[in-house]
Motif scaffolding. Sequence first.
Motif, PDB file in Angstrom:
ATOM      1  N   ALA A  25       0.877  -1.531   0.172  1.00 34.06           N
ATOM      2  CA  ALA A  25      -0.401   0.317  -0.080  1.00 34.06           C
ATOM      3  C   ALA A  25       1.124   1.633   0.301  1.00 34.06           C
ATOM      4  O   ALA A  25       0.452   2.293  -0.477  1.00 34.06           O
ATOM      5  N   TYR A  26       1.628   1.224   0.196  1.00 31.02           N
ATOM      6  CA  TYR A  26       3.023   2.597   0.730  1.00 31.02           C
ATOM      7  C   TYR A  26       3.583   2.923  -0.324  1.00 31.02           C
ATOM      8  O   TYR A  26       3.952   3.720  -0.068  1.00 31.02           O
ATOM      9  N   HIS A  32       2.549  12.013   0.203  1.00 30.12           N
ATOM     10  CA  HIS A  32       3.254  11.329   0.810  1.00 30.12           C
ATOM     11  C   HIS A  32       4.105   9.704   0.828  1.00 30.12           C
ATOM     12  O   HIS A  32       4.860   8.746   2.136  1.00 30.12           O
ATOM     13  N   HIS A  33       3.841   9.715  -0.096  1.00 32.90           N
ATOM     14  CA  HIS A  33       4.694   7.880  -1.058  1.00 32.90           C
ATOM     15  C   HIS A  33       6.175   7.841  -1.025  1.00 32.90           C
ATOM     16  O   HIS A  33       6.890   7.265  -0.290  1.00 32.90           O
ATOM     17  N   ARG A  34       6.392   9.100  -0.862  1.00 31.34           N
ATOM     18  CA  ARG A  34       8.202   8.862  -1.244  1.00 31.34           C
ATOM     19  C   ARG A  34       8.832   8.592   0.453  1.00 31.34           C
ATOM     20  O   ARG A  34       9.556   8.762   0.630  1.00 31.34           O
ATOM     21  N   THR A  35       7.823   9.838   1.294  1.00 31.42           N
ATOM     22  CA  THR A  35       8.082   9.123   3.308  1.00 31.42           C
ATOM     23  C   THR A  35       7.592   7.626   2.716  1.00 31.42           C
ATOM     24  O   THR A  35       9.341   7.742   3.701  1.00 31.42           O
ATOM     25  N   TYR A  36       7.309   7.187   2.942  1.00 31.97           N
ATOM     26  CA  TYR A  36       7.130   5.843   3.228  1.00 31.97           C
ATOM     27  C   TYR A  36       8.022   5.533   2.490  1.00 31.97           C
ATOM     28  O   TYR A  36       8.527   4.297   3.699  1.00 31.97           O
ATOM     29  N   LEU A  37       8.420   5.316   1.284  1.00 33.58           N
ATOM     30  CA  LEU A  37       9.756   4.492   0.444  1.00 33.58           C
ATOM     31  C   LEU A  37      10.605   5.513   0.853  1.00 33.58           C
ATOM     32  O   LEU A  37      10.957   4.311   1.638  1.00 33.58           O
ATOM     33  N   THR A  38      10.554   6.562   1.964  1.00 32.44           N
ATOM     34  CA  THR A  38      12.448   6.409   2.752  1.00 32.44           C
ATOM     35  C   THR A  38      12.473   6.546   3.835  1.00 32.44           C
ATOM     36  O   THR A  38      13.184   5.192   4.277  1.00 32.44           O
ATOM     37  N   GLN A  85       0.755   4.549  10.598  1.00 31.63           N
ATOM     38  CA  GLN A  85       0.357   3.548   9.441  1.00 31.63           C
ATOM     39  C   GLN A  85       0.944   2.606   8.776  1.00 31.63           C
ATOM     40  O   GLN A  85       0.578   1.512   8.355  1.00 31.63           O
ATOM     41  N   LEU A  86       2.196   2.485   8.823  1.00 25.27           N
ATOM     42  CA  LEU A  86       3.256   1.418   8.777  1.00 25.27           C
ATOM     43  C   LEU A  86       2.701  -0.001   9.075  1.00 25.27           C
ATOM     44  O   LEU A  86       2.651  -1.340   8.820  1.00 25.27           O
ATOM     45  N   VAL A  87       2.836   0.386   9.999  1.00 24.47           N
ATOM     46  CA  VAL A  87       2.249  -0.264  11.270  1.00 24.47           C
ATOM     47  C   VAL A  87       0.863  -2.185  11.362  1.00 24.47           C
ATOM     48  O   VAL A  87       0.504  -1.839  11.102  1.00 24.47           O
ATOM     49  N   GLU A  88      -0.220  -0.445  10.408  1.00 23.39           N
ATOM     50  CA  GLU A  88      -0.464  -0.693  10.267  1.00 23.39           C
ATOM     51  C   GLU A  88      -1.633  -1.754   9.592  1.00 23.39           C
ATOM     52  O   GLU A  88      -1.590  -2.404   8.772  1.00 23.39           O
ATOM     53  N   TRP A  89      -0.397  -0.688   8.314  1.00 20.95           N
ATOM     54  CA  TRP A  89      -0.503  -1.825   7.042  1.00 20.95           C
ATOM     55  C   TRP A  89       0.667  -3.377   7.241  1.00 20.95           C
ATOM     56  O   TRP A  89       0.557  -4.193   6.172  1.00 20.95           O
ATOM     57  N   GLN A 115      10.211  -2.285  14.527  1.00 24.01           N
ATOM     58  CA  GLN A 115      11.382  -3.317  13.452  1.00 24.01           C
ATOM     59  C   GLN A 115      10.201  -3.566  12.030  1.00 24.01           C
ATOM     60  O   GLN A 115       9.368  -3.313  12.090  1.00 24.01           O
ATOM     61  N   VAL A 116      11.490  -3.567  11.115  1.00 27.77           N
ATOM     62  CA  VAL A 116      10.247  -4.050   9.716  1.00 27.77           C
ATOM     63  C   VAL A 116      10.312  -5.880   9.566  1.00 27.77           C
ATOM     64  O   VAL A 116      10.807  -6.395  10.725  1.00 27.77           O
ATOM     65  N   SER A 117       9.164  -6.199   9.324  1.00 29.91           N
ATOM     66  CA  SER A 117       8.901  -7.572   9.450  1.00 29.91           C
ATOM     67  C   SER A 117       9.530  -8.112   7.672  1.00 29.91           C
ATOM     68  O   SER A 117      10.193  -7.778   6.878  1.00 29.91           O
ATOM     69  N   LYS A 118       9.543  -9.378   8.025  1.00 29.10           N
ATOM     70  CA  LYS A 118      10.089 -10.640   7.086  1.00 29.10           C
ATOM     71  C   LYS A 118       9.642 -10.040   5.865  1.00 29.10           C
ATOM     72  O   LYS A 118      10.648  -9.647   5.019  1.00 29.10           O
ATOM     73  N   LEU A 119       7.886 -10.127   5.350  1.00 34.68           N
ATOM     74  CA  LEU A 119       7.323  -9.779   4.536  1.00 34.68           C
ATOM     75  C   LEU A 119       7.903  -8.599   3.512  1.00 34.68           C
ATOM     76  O   LEU A 119       7.992  -8.091   2.739  1.00 34.68           O
ATOM     77  N   ALA A 120       8.381  -7.846   4.806  1.00 31.54           N
ATOM     78  CA  ALA A 120       8.304  -5.996   4.584  1.00 31.54           C
ATOM     79  C   ALA A 120       9.578  -5.754   3.343  1.00 31.54           C
ATOM     80  O   ALA A 120       9.676  -5.263   2.572  1.00 31.54           O
TER      81      ALA A 120
END
Length: 518
Positions: A25-26, A32-38, A85-89, A115-120
């Motif tokens: 989704a991000y 704000h997609h550039r913020t999520y990507l960074t 929002q990233l946690v929710e996704w 922390q980042v998840s494995k699939l992410a």
Amino acid sequence: MEQEQHVQDTLVGAESTDRRLLLYAYLQPREHHRTYLTTMRLFASTLLADLSAGEVAAKLAAAEREGLIDPGESRIETVIARLKQLVEWGNLVPGRREVIAASIAEFQHGSVRYQVSKLAVRVQRDVDELLRVPEGAREVSRELLPAIERGLGALGKSLSDAVFTEGGPGAKRAREALAEQVTTLFLQHAELAVTVRDFYAYLGQIVTRHHLAPDEISGFRNLLVEYIQMVVEDVLRHTPAIAESLGQLARGRSELLRLLGPTNALGSEDLPIERSRGRTVADWQDLTDWFVDRPGRPSQVTALREATGRAIGSLLASVKRATSGGGLLPGRRAELLKLAGWFDGATPDQAHSLYAAAFGLYSARNLLPSPEHDGDDEHTPWRDGPLLDVTVSVRSRGDRGARGRTSRIVDDPITEQALLADARAVDKKRSEAVTELVEAAPTIEESRLSHGALDVFCELLTMAMAQRERAEDTGSAADPVRGLKLTVTPEEGRTTTIKTAGGTLTLHNASVALEAGS
């Protein structure tokens, strides 16, 4: 109960799929997609990344100064909202850590860690790789074909050594060598398959173009006639030896998978581990299907040869259009591109004059007939509106003459009812045939099947035989609607005789069983 469990498993699987798709989704080109990507790059660039909102904000501040994200996106309040929002996704996983803070706000910003998840991590890795891929063709890793052939040849000897030394002093080293060769083999094949798929995807978007300039035709001619011919020749030269080695390994596949058994220190029943390629029957089946044809399932080598033939045919058609004196080509592509360049460098007044001279429409501004219904996009600039597809007659001959509109589809209730009646008759005939097979299942060799029942029986028998990889394997097939299941089992010396209205069907060294669905 079994049907209810199947429905429940299907719903759980669909829910899991939807949850995993939220990981992308991000990446949508929204606000704000550039913020999520960074932000995701920060977490995916370091092993065991564990960052607080304050640490993320400090790193985003540098990106904001470089213009990589919008102004104000590095504020701590904004960063917290983006992280939530990233946690929710499902991309980030929240956690906590004991910290020494001078204020409540500092405690809130520092105690919550992410922390980042494995699939992410896998999603972000694929995204970065995609953004680095150039638009041109990808070179096929042809050098991997002889490596795969040698690896399969050496794998048989390593398997024999591992079985022979099992339980002895050299057993551990033999199993490690076997695992090393299997992993290397599947990595080589994965790289080969990816490069072939990417190259032919690029080729597909080229050969479907209707207009090709003379220099493009020359370049693609060299690409097809020389490079593709070289790729196909290499694949066809090494495929027979690879197929023979795969056939020999198929007889010892059970021993191979047993020696490459799972690591007991990893995973559990609730969270199974993701094993390396080559450790399951499905992996070896996929590898075999890439090189070897099966009944009703052509291999990728066959698909590659057919795709090459279609590509060369499309190129020859383009050359014929470009060199013929009549027809659609020589076209107006060069003139239209030159005109587009003039429009691009013209002032508004010059563009109006140029448009009037080129198209003969002086005072008109509406280029299309009136729409069938009123629209509400009067505030949308023309450059942001829907694109107009330029017809072949305009872009090739400059002919804007009307060719007529497609006639409307007339509602024909009589034909519709006739088709529905035919479909009901076919379904009824199929249902009667399945019912006859179900009744004859206990004494299938003593019964006499009708023509309809024989058709269904032969259909299931063909699918069951196609499921088998070897003659000594058991195959099964089922009617997905009515649940009738047929199983064919090899049995030495057994002869199965099925009496039908059209003759007798005899199966040697095999037994057939029919089971009714629940």
